[in-house]
Design a protein around this motif. Structure first.
Motif, PDB file in Angstrom:
ATOM      1  N   SER A   1      43.268  38.238  30.902  1.00 19.15           N
ATOM      2  CA  SER A   1      43.981  37.166  31.230  1.00 19.15           C
ATOM      3  C   SER A   1      44.330  36.781  32.665  1.00 19.15           C
ATOM      4  O   SER A   1      44.457  35.729  33.086  1.00 19.15           O
ATOM      5  CB  SER A   1      45.502  37.419  30.574  1.00 19.15           C
ATOM      6  OG  SER A   1      46.057  38.463  31.263  1.00 19.15           O
ATOM      7  N   ARG A   2      43.924  37.744  33.468  1.00 22.43           N
ATOM      8  CA  ARG A   2      43.885  37.703  34.784  1.00 22.43           C
ATOM      9  C   ARG A   2      43.109  38.534  35.404  1.00 22.43           C
ATOM     10  O   ARG A   2      42.907  39.915  35.234  1.00 22.43           O
ATOM     11  CB  ARG A   2      45.256  37.870  35.417  1.00 22.43           C
ATOM     12  CG  ARG A   2      45.587  37.602  36.925  1.00 22.43           C
ATOM     13  CD  ARG A   2      47.220  38.020  37.228  1.00 22.43           C
ATOM     14  NE  ARG A   2      47.741  37.307  36.615  1.00 22.43           N
ATOM     15  CZ  ARG A   2      48.667  36.472  36.979  1.00 22.43           C
ATOM     16  NH1 ARG A   2      48.267  35.889  38.089  1.00 22.43           N
ATOM     17  NH2 ARG A   2      49.298  35.425  35.989  1.00 22.43           N
ATOM     18  N   VAL A   3      42.105  38.086  36.606  1.00 20.58           N
ATOM     19  CA  VAL A   3      41.288  39.109  37.350  1.00 20.58           C
ATOM     20  C   VAL A   3      41.251  38.664  38.730  1.00 20.58           C
ATOM     21  O   VAL A   3      41.171  37.666  39.063  1.00 20.58           O
ATOM     22  CB  VAL A   3      39.855  39.039  36.497  1.00 20.58           C
ATOM     23  CG1 VAL A   3      39.305  37.707  36.363  1.00 20.58           C
ATOM     24  CG2 VAL A   3      38.993  40.203  37.461  1.00 20.58           C
ATOM     25  N   ILE A   4      41.189  39.743  39.443  1.00 21.67           N
ATOM     26  CA  ILE A   4      40.884  39.513  41.008  1.00 21.67           C
ATOM     27  C   ILE A   4      39.696  40.361  41.082  1.00 21.67           C
ATOM     28  O   ILE A   4      39.655  41.561  40.824  1.00 21.67           O
ATOM     29  CB  ILE A   4      42.029  40.330  41.908  1.00 21.67           C
ATOM     30  CG1 ILE A   4      43.469  39.500  41.410  1.00 21.67           C
ATOM     31  CG2 ILE A   4      41.999  39.974  43.431  1.00 21.67           C
ATOM     32  CD1 ILE A   4      44.970  39.819  41.948  1.00 21.67           C
ATOM     33  N   CYS A   5      38.883  39.795  42.031  1.00 23.55           N
ATOM     34  CA  CYS A   5      37.531  40.439  42.382  1.00 23.55           C
ATOM     35  C   CYS A   5      37.253  40.186  43.706  1.00 23.55           C
ATOM     36  O   CYS A   5      37.591  39.152  44.377  1.00 23.55           O
ATOM     37  CB  CYS A   5      36.493  40.127  41.470  1.00 23.55           C
ATOM     38  SG  CYS A   5      35.916  38.399  41.546  1.00 23.55           S
ATOM     39  N   LYS A   6      36.196  40.847  44.335  1.00 26.45           N
ATOM     40  CA  LYS A   6      35.661  40.664  45.769  1.00 26.45           C
ATOM     41  C   LYS A   6      34.636  39.430  45.688  1.00 26.45           C
ATOM     42  O   LYS A   6      33.856  39.541  44.737  1.00 26.45           O
ATOM     43  CB  LYS A   6      35.357  41.849  46.489  1.00 26.45           C
ATOM     44  CG  LYS A   6      36.403  42.840  46.313  1.00 26.45           C
ATOM     45  CD  LYS A   6      36.011  44.061  47.219  1.00 26.45           C
ATOM     46  CE  LYS A   6      36.960  45.038  47.428  1.00 26.45           C
ATOM     47  NZ  LYS A   6      36.342  46.479  48.183  1.00 26.45           N
ATOM     48  N   SER A   7      34.393  38.739  46.698  1.00 23.95           N
ATOM     49  CA  SER A   7      33.450  37.977  46.820  1.00 23.95           C
ATOM     50  C   SER A   7      32.138  38.708  46.706  1.00 23.95           C
ATOM     51  O   SER A   7      31.877  39.785  47.190  1.00 23.95           O
ATOM     52  CB  SER A   7      33.440  37.178  48.197  1.00 23.95           C
ATOM     53  OG  SER A   7      32.436  36.197  48.098  1.00 23.95           O
ATOM     54  N   GLY A   8      31.238  38.181  45.844  1.00 23.64           N
ATOM     55  CA  GLY A   8      29.968  38.528  45.551  1.00 23.64           C
ATOM     56  C   GLY A   8      29.680  39.514  44.173  1.00 23.64           C
ATOM     57  O   GLY A   8      28.672  39.831  44.036  1.00 23.64           O
ATOM     58  N   THR A   9      30.707  39.825  43.809  1.00 21.68           N
ATOM     59  CA  THR A   9      30.816  40.526  42.639  1.00 21.68           C
ATOM     60  C   THR A   9      30.577  39.593  41.127  1.00 21.68           C
ATOM     61  O   THR A   9      30.824  38.403  41.273  1.00 21.68           O
ATOM     62  CB  THR A   9      32.025  41.611  42.420  1.00 21.68           C
ATOM     63  OG1 THR A   9      33.332  40.787  42.298  1.00 21.68           O
ATOM     64  CG2 THR A   9      32.030  42.286  43.430  1.00 21.68           C
TER      65      THR A   9
END
Lengths: 114, 115
Positions: free
Chosen positions: B9-17
């Motif tokens: 429902s919600r995801v936080i990721c680093k740039s490039g992944t």
């Protein structure tokens, strides 16, 4: 090309008052029309739809809509608004052919005053 | 009936992944699924149409190599955002079309934040 217009970007009504959200479409043949509601941070929930037959359609949560071919309209109504009705409302028309694509209006934000 | 789920429902990721979002029709078979993107205070923008067992059809301006769509079964479609960047941050919503071909049923959406 087909299009859907919701003239009112934002509407505020008092709780218990009646509501009408406008929707105009541009379409050559008999359209398949939908109203969806979206609560903040949520997906869309189908309120009602019109394909053919009786031009007054009943939906969930006490909503109804009337298809008026002469006015190219499919306005959504509710006789008495509840605070929980505050949300974003989208009118949509099914694109002709078998793509199944929906063409959405810009949406109307409904605010309900206590 | 006609329930569509999305995960996460919600995801936080680093740039490039890369990030994968799943869309499932829980109680019906979906011959077609649709992927939308929604910016704040805006309407839904159709990204692509996904038909089971065939390649997805992308809307004009949507990068198919960036937004990979797979519809491997009649109940599951996935959207993979490859090499995500902050501008990909958005609310992604899927919908599914079943036997009542005219009606789409929507999932609850996935909020993607790319840092």
């Amino acid at each position: 090309a087909q299009s859907v217009t919701q003239p009112d970007i934002h509407i505020t009504v008092s709780e218990g008052a009646s509501l009408e959200l406008r929707c105009n479409y541009s379409y050559g043949a008999t359209p398949y029309l939908f109203w969806y509601v979206q609560s903040p941070g949520q997906g869309l929930q189908l309120l009602l739809k019109y394909f053919s037959g009786d031009t007054l359609v009943q939906g969930i949560k006490g909503f109804e809509a009337e298809f008026k071919r002469s006015q190219s309209s499919f306005n959504l109504r509710k006789p008495s608004v509840h605070w929980s009705d505050a949300a974003e409302y989208f009118c949509a028309v099914l694109q002709p052919g078998n793509t199944g694509k929906l063409i959405f209006g810009q949406g109307t934000t409904l605010q309900v005053k206590p | 009936g006609a329930v569509v789920s999305q995960h996460p429902s919600r995801v936080i990721c680093k740039s490039g992944t890369s990030v994968k979002i799943e869309c499932r029709s829980l109680d019906f078979q979906a011959t077609t699924m649709f992927w939308y993107r929604q910016f704040p205070k805006q309407s839904l923008m159709l990204m692509a149409t996904s038909n089971e067992g065939s390649k997805a059809t992308y809307e004009q301006g949507v990068e198919k190599d960036k937004f990979l769509i797979n519809h491997a079964s009649l109940t599951l479609s996935t959207l993979t955002v490859t090499s995500a960047h902050p501008e990909d941050s958005s609310f992604y919503i899927c919908s599914a079309r079943g036997l009542a071909l005219e009606t789409q049923y929507f999932g609850p959406g996935t909020r993607l934040l790319v840092l």
